[in-house]
Write a protein that holds these residues in place. Structure first.
Motif, PDB file in Angstrom:
ATOM      1  N   ILE A 267      48.349  45.500  46.152  1.00 34.90           N
ATOM      2  CA  ILE A 267      48.134  45.351  45.262  1.00 34.90           C
ATOM      3  C   ILE A 267      48.071  44.230  44.373  1.00 34.90           C
ATOM      4  O   ILE A 267      47.952  43.726  43.199  1.00 34.90           O
ATOM      5  N   VAL A 268      47.644  42.755  45.641  1.00 30.99           N
ATOM      6  CA  VAL A 268      46.969  41.491  45.112  1.00 30.99           C
ATOM      7  C   VAL A 268      45.606  42.151  44.331  1.00 30.99           C
ATOM      8  O   VAL A 268      44.980  41.686  43.039  1.00 30.99           O
ATOM      9  N   TYR A 389      60.972  45.243  40.059  1.00 34.96           N
ATOM     10  CA  TYR A 389      59.941  45.582  38.891  1.00 34.96           C
ATOM     11  C   TYR A 389      59.928  44.209  38.400  1.00 34.96           C
ATOM     12  O   TYR A 389      59.087  43.351  38.293  1.00 34.96           O
ATOM     13  N   ALA A 390      61.315  43.665  38.283  1.00 41.55           N
ATOM     14  CA  ALA A 390      61.231  42.219  37.396  1.00 41.55           C
ATOM     15  C   ALA A 390      60.991  40.987  37.912  1.00 41.55           C
ATOM     16  O   ALA A 390      59.862  39.938  37.230  1.00 41.55           O
ATOM     17  N   GLU A 391      61.096  40.758  39.076  1.00 43.12           N
ATOM     18  CA  GLU A 391      60.810  40.275  39.937  1.00 43.12           C
ATOM     19  C   GLU A 391      59.388  39.915  40.474  1.00 43.12           C
ATOM     20  O   GLU A 391      58.516  38.661  40.572  1.00 43.12           O
ATOM     21  N   ALA A 392      58.952  41.212  40.779  1.00 43.19           N
ATOM     22  CA  ALA A 392      57.494  40.856  40.874  1.00 43.19           C
ATOM     23  C   ALA A 392      56.815  40.994  39.714  1.00 43.19           C
ATOM     24  O   ALA A 392      55.480  40.170  39.712  1.00 43.19           O
ATOM     25  N   LEU A 393      56.984  40.504  38.317  1.00 46.23           N
ATOM     26  CA  LEU A 393      56.534  40.716  37.683  1.00 46.23           C
ATOM     27  C   LEU A 393      56.506  39.409  37.053  1.00 46.23           C
ATOM     28  O   LEU A 393      54.876  38.971  36.793  1.00 46.23           O
ATOM     29  N   ALA A 394      56.815  38.030  37.324  1.00 44.87           N
ATOM     30  CA  ALA A 394      57.159  37.084  37.391  1.00 44.87           C
ATOM     31  C   ALA A 394      55.872  36.932  38.703  1.00 44.87           C
ATOM     32  O   ALA A 394      54.955  35.757  38.250  1.00 44.87           O
ATOM     33  N   ARG A 395      56.293  37.089  39.534  1.00 46.30           N
ATOM     34  CA  ARG A 395      55.268  36.252  41.047  1.00 46.30           C
ATOM     35  C   ARG A 395      53.903  36.902  40.052  1.00 46.30           C
ATOM     36  O   ARG A 395      53.334  36.211  40.380  1.00 46.30           O
ATOM     37  N   GLY A 396      53.916  37.643  40.051  1.00 50.84           N
ATOM     38  CA  GLY A 396      52.362  38.548  39.861  1.00 50.84           C
ATOM     39  C   GLY A 396      51.321  37.247  38.567  1.00 50.84           C
ATOM     40  O   GLY A 396      50.216  37.055  39.080  1.00 50.84           O
ATOM     41  N   ALA A 397      52.637  36.531  37.684  1.00 42.98           N
ATOM     42  CA  ALA A 397      51.699  36.426  36.497  1.00 42.98           C
ATOM     43  C   ALA A 397      51.491  34.996  37.070  1.00 42.98           C
ATOM     44  O   ALA A 397      49.992  34.079  37.288  1.00 42.98           O
ATOM     45  N   ARG A 398      52.241  34.746  37.863  1.00 41.67           N
ATOM     46  CA  ARG A 398      51.714  32.941  38.510  1.00 41.67           C
ATOM     47  C   ARG A 398      50.253  33.248  39.854  1.00 41.67           C
ATOM     48  O   ARG A 398      49.245  32.003  39.934  1.00 41.67           O
ATOM     49  N   VAL A 399      50.935  35.201  40.545  1.00 40.82           N
ATOM     50  CA  VAL A 399      49.047  34.651  41.157  1.00 40.82           C
ATOM     51  C   VAL A 399      47.832  35.450  40.424  1.00 40.82           C
ATOM     52  O   VAL A 399      46.889  34.403  40.651  1.00 40.82           O
TER      53      VAL A 399
END
Length: 409
Positions: A267-268, A389-399
């Motif tokens: 994913i990353v 999905y919503a929580e991962a969207l925020a984490r993905g933006a931080r990555v």
């Protein structure tokens, strides 16, 4: 919604589902797009310097969770004495640069230094604690810091057990996080650690020089834990580097089961590729859409499931119209849904909430939840799926933001 709008929506939904089922991608075009993307968002390079048998490969194994055989076959030469290892191979999250030959009579480090200093984001020196002759490593450190006084240096002292008394184990709990060290640290080991640290000449520059003591052994060596000091190594890396490598390699929850860790790396890697691609001109499915499709198929293979027509429709349906609209915008452009006013109003919010990289990250995490539940024969909760999905969207933006900040340094 008028008939024309409903038809346009059905047509785009069908295109999205078809693209997931049978992504039509020219691999050469995709490779060119990925190359351009990596120029926009370069892969972080961890530069390891140290003498032969110092433990560099063991460090790579511990940080990535890969076995020695995979690492050995994954290295690619880049200079006469240096080699690169991309992890994971297809969509790399990190690149390890291993400079070999230090301490050998015929080795001249200048070429490797010139190559590595243009690549490295983090410098990690590796020294076996029982080997006090580290002048070759010190010479490279001095040369690098003369050119880059702003670069922090992390030094790993390895092979601690070689200086234990017979029939003894690691001192636990880990005692090297702060000084003075307790009496349970073996006397011979204590003297060798201190002597090696004192032998390092003063390095130019104001950036810190940090030390960490580790002992990364094989399970059949008989030492518990086998990855002694690994958490201290991670802490040292995170303290001197803005890359956020631990989160990228292990996820927010740290080491979990093999499925989850392998999926997270996929994913990353794909999310970072999509973020880079989003910054360059792309045509049709060659770009974010292609990367997202490849990610979903890779996750399906990991969980031994196929994205057939029924599975794809179920996944998209459970995600809901709002998420699907955002995917349509990323895949086919805003113009593709401009004839659908009701859904089109949400596109700005959905797309604005995360770049192609963040959306890819969120899509992957949602797919893992969906596939894992199906694999276990459990019902997929649509509310929970959308929350993932919503929580991962925020984490993905931080990555993505962490990677971008690191590349600006």
């Amino acid at each position: 919604m008028r008939f024309g709008e409903r038809k346009a929506w059905r047509d785009q939904w069908r295109q999205l589902r078809t693209a997931l089922l049978k992504p039509s991608v020219d691999e050469r075009d995709l490779a060119a797009s990925l190359a351009a993307a990596r120029a926009k968002l370069p892969i972080p390079v961890l530069w390891l310097i140290g003498k032969t048998q110092a433990g560099k490969t063991s460090i790579i194994r511990a940080l990535t969770g890969s076995d020695r055989a995979e690492i050995g076959s994954g290295f690619q030469p880049c200079t006469r004495h240096a080699r690169l290892y991309d992890f994971p191979a297809e969509m790399p999250v990190v690149r390890f640069l291993d400079t070999r030959g230090l301490g050998e009579i015929t080795y001249d480090p200048d070429e490797d230094i010139r190559f590595a200093e243009a690549q490295a984001h983090l410098l990690l020196a590796v020294m076996k604690v029982a080997d006090q002759r580290q002048e070759a490593v010190f010479d490279v450190l001095r040369a690098v810091r003369r050119r880059h006084p702003e670069w922090p240096v992390l030094i790993a002292q390895t092979g601690l057990h070689e200086l234990y008394a017979p029939v003894s184990d690691h001192p636990v709990p880990y005692p090297f996080a702060s000084e003075p060290w307790p009496d349970r640290v073996p006397a011979d080991l204590r003297r060798a650690l201190i002597a090696q640290r004192r032998a390092l000449p003063a390095l130019s520059g104001s950036a810190p020089v940090s030390w960490v003591a580790i002992d990364l052994t094989q399970p059949d060596d008989g030492y518990e834990p086998a990855d002694y000091g690994l958490e201290a190594l991670w802490q040292g890396i995170e303290q001197v580097s803005p890359l956020g490598l631990k989160t990228q390699l292990l996820g927010d929850d740290g080491v979990r089961d093999l499925y989850a860790r392998t999926a997270h790396l996929q994913i990353v890697g794909h999310a970072l590729a999509a973020a880079g691609i989003g910054a360059v001109p792309i045509v049709d499915l060659v770009g974010v859409a292609a990367v997202q499709a490849k990610l979903l198929h890779a996750l399906g293979a990991l969980y031994r499931q196929t994205w057939d027509r029924r599975t794809t429709a179920q996944f998209l349906g459970l995600l809901g119209a709002g998420v699907a609209t955002g995917l349509l915008a990323h895949w086919f452009g805003r113009s593709a849904i401009k004839l659908i006013p009701v859904w089109g109003q949400t596109v700005g919010a959905v797309v604005g909430a995360g770049s192609g990289g963040a959306t890819t990250y969120a899509l992957g995490k949602a797919a893992v939840y969906f596939l894992a539940r199906r694999q276990d024969g459990l019902e997929v909760d649509p509310t929970r799926l959308r929350q993932v999905y919503a929580e991962a969207l925020a984490r993905g933006a931080r990555v993505i933001q962490d990677r971008a900040r690191a590349n600006q340094r």
